[in-house]
Design a protein around this motif. Structure first.
Motif, PDB file in Angstrom:
ATOM      1  N   LYS A 123      -0.778   5.018   8.030  1.00 49.38           N
ATOM      2  CA  LYS A 123      -0.990   4.842   6.616  1.00 49.38           C
ATOM      3  C   LYS A 123      -2.570   5.066   6.572  1.00 49.38           C
ATOM      4  CE  LYS A 123      -1.146   0.016   6.061  1.00 49.38           C
ATOM      5  NZ  LYS A 123      -0.688  -1.268   5.119  1.00 49.38           N
ATOM      6  N   ILE A 124      -2.890   5.649   5.291  1.00 50.38           N
ATOM      7  CA  ILE A 124      -4.262   5.612   4.682  1.00 50.38           C
ATOM      8  C   ILE A 124      -4.163   4.859   3.349  1.00 50.38           C
ATOM      9  CG2 ILE A 124      -4.049   7.857   4.026  1.00 50.38           C
ATOM     10  CD1 ILE A 124      -6.939   8.362   4.869  1.00 50.38           C
ATOM     11  N   GLY A 125      -5.248   4.118   3.090  1.00 49.16           N
ATOM     12  CA  GLY A 125      -5.145   3.460   1.824  1.00 49.16           C
ATOM     13  C   GLY A 125      -6.439   2.940   1.105  1.00 49.16           C
ATOM     14  N   LEU A 126      -6.282   2.528  -0.015  1.00 46.37           N
ATOM     15  CA  LEU A 126      -7.341   1.840  -0.577  1.00 46.37           C
ATOM     16  C   LEU A 126      -6.892   0.946  -1.385  1.00 46.37           C
ATOM     17  CD1 LEU A 126     -10.344   2.306  -2.070  1.00 46.37           C
ATOM     18  CD2 LEU A 126      -9.243   3.210  -3.848  1.00 46.37           C
ATOM     19  N   LYS A 127      -7.594  -0.345  -1.057  1.00 43.27           N
ATOM     20  CA  LYS A 127      -7.339  -1.661  -1.759  1.00 43.27           C
ATOM     21  C   LYS A 127      -8.817  -1.931  -2.641  1.00 43.27           C
ATOM     22  CE  LYS A 127      -4.172  -3.755   1.169  1.00 43.27           C
ATOM     23  NZ  LYS A 127      -2.855  -3.188   0.412  1.00 43.27           N
ATOM     24  N   THR A 128      -8.726  -2.380  -3.882  1.00 45.75           N
ATOM     25  CA  THR A 128      -9.839  -2.773  -4.707  1.00 45.75           C
ATOM     26  C   THR A 128      -9.501  -3.810  -5.622  1.00 45.75           C
ATOM     27  OG1 THR A 128     -11.540  -1.700  -6.226  1.00 45.75           O
ATOM     28  CG2 THR A 128      -9.399  -0.903  -6.460  1.00 45.75           C
ATOM     29  N   GLY A 129     -10.485  -4.672  -5.887  1.00 50.25           N
ATOM     30  CA  GLY A 129     -10.803  -5.893  -6.634  1.00 50.25           C
ATOM     31  C   GLY A 129     -10.224  -7.244  -6.017  1.00 50.25           C
ATOM     32  N   ALA A 130     -10.723  -8.063  -6.514  1.00 47.30           N
ATOM     33  CA  ALA A 130     -10.668  -9.466  -5.979  1.00 47.30           C
ATOM     34  C   ALA A 130     -10.679 -10.482  -7.152  1.00 47.30           C
ATOM     35  CB  ALA A 130     -11.625  -9.862  -5.069  1.00 47.30           C
ATOM     36  N   PRO A 131      -9.993 -11.374  -7.402  1.00 56.00           N
ATOM     37  CA  PRO A 131      -8.941 -12.147  -6.574  1.00 56.00           C
ATOM     38  C   PRO A 131      -7.569 -11.043  -6.660  1.00 56.00           C
ATOM     39  CG  PRO A 131      -9.007 -13.484  -8.159  1.00 56.00           C
ATOM     40  CD  PRO A 131     -10.279 -12.529  -8.444  1.00 56.00           C
ATOM     41  N   ILE A 132      -7.550 -10.465  -7.875  1.00 56.97           N
ATOM     42  CA  ILE A 132      -6.481  -9.517  -8.170  1.00 56.97           C
ATOM     43  C   ILE A 132      -6.749  -8.138  -7.403  1.00 56.97           C
ATOM     44  CG2 ILE A 132      -4.860  -8.481  -9.839  1.00 56.97           C
ATOM     45  CD1 ILE A 132      -5.071 -11.003 -11.595  1.00 56.97           C
TER      46      ILE A 132
END
Length: 162
Positions: A123-132
Motif C-alpha cells: 500500500k501507499i498512502g497519505l494521512k493528514t491532520g491531528a488529532p482528527i
C-alpha cells in the motif's frame, strides 16, 4: 508460523505503547477483480520512519454499498494485514509505503492463518491532520516477484491520532 505471528503482535503492541497511535476506520472500493466495497479498521503508529499498523478488512459481497441492509453480526471471515511501512513525516501529515502478509481470521472458530505464502499486500498512502486524521491509500496484491495482480483498492478513512 506461530513465532512469526507472536513477533508481529509483539512489535505492534510495543510500537503503539511507546509512540503516538492512530486509530481509525475506512471504506474502500476494489477497482478490478470483484469490484466490491471493503470496510476496515486500523490501529498503528506513524510517528517515526518505520510505521507499523494492523488493518482489519471486511470485503462486502456484491458491488453495491448498502450499509443499512448489511447484517454485521453475520460476518464470519475478516482479513488481517499487519503492515510494516516506510514513513515520511511532514508536520501533521505522513506519506507511507508498506507491505503486509495477508491473514484470514475465522470469527466463528477464532482461528486464523496465512492466506498464501506467495502473495502479499502493498500500500501507499497519505494521512493528514491531528488529532482528527483523514487518510487516503491505494492497496494492491503482489506476488513474490513484486508483480501486481492489477486489482487495486482505494481506501478513504478517518481516525484519531493521539
Amino acid at each position: 508460523m506461530k513465532k512469526i505471528k507472536l513477533l508481529i503482535l509483539f512489535i505492534l503492541i510495543f510500537s503503539n505503547i511507546y509512540f503516538s497511535m492512530f486509530l481509525g476506520a475506512n471504506i474502500g472500493k476494489e477497482l478490478g477483480g470483484k469490484n466490491r466495497y471493503v470496510l476496515g479498521t486500523e490501529i498503528g503508529s506513524y510517528s517515526s520512519i518505520i510505521a507499523l499498523s494492523l488493518n482489519l478488512y471486511y470485503p462486502m459481497s456484491g458491488t453495491d454499498l448498502d450499509l443499512e441492509n448489511t447484517n454485521f453480526s453475520n460476518i464470519k471471515l475478516v482479513e488481517i494485514d499487519p503492515y510494516l511501512s516506510l514513513n515520511l513525516k511532514i508536520s501533521s501529515s505522513a506519506i507511507y509505503v508498506g507491505v503486509a502478509p495477508i491473514l484470514i481470521a475465522d470469527l466463528e472458530t477464532f482461528e486464523f492463518g496465512l492466506y498464501s505464502r506467495d502473495i502479499f499486500h502493498g500500500k501507499i498512502g497519505l494521512k493528514t491532520g491531528a488529532p482528527i486524521t483523514i487518510s487516503l491509500e491505494a492497496i494492491t496484491t503482489f506476488n513474490l516477484e513484486f508483480l501486481s495482480t492489477d486489482i487495486y483498492t482505494i481506501n478513504l478513512g478517518i481516525g484519531l491520532t493521539f
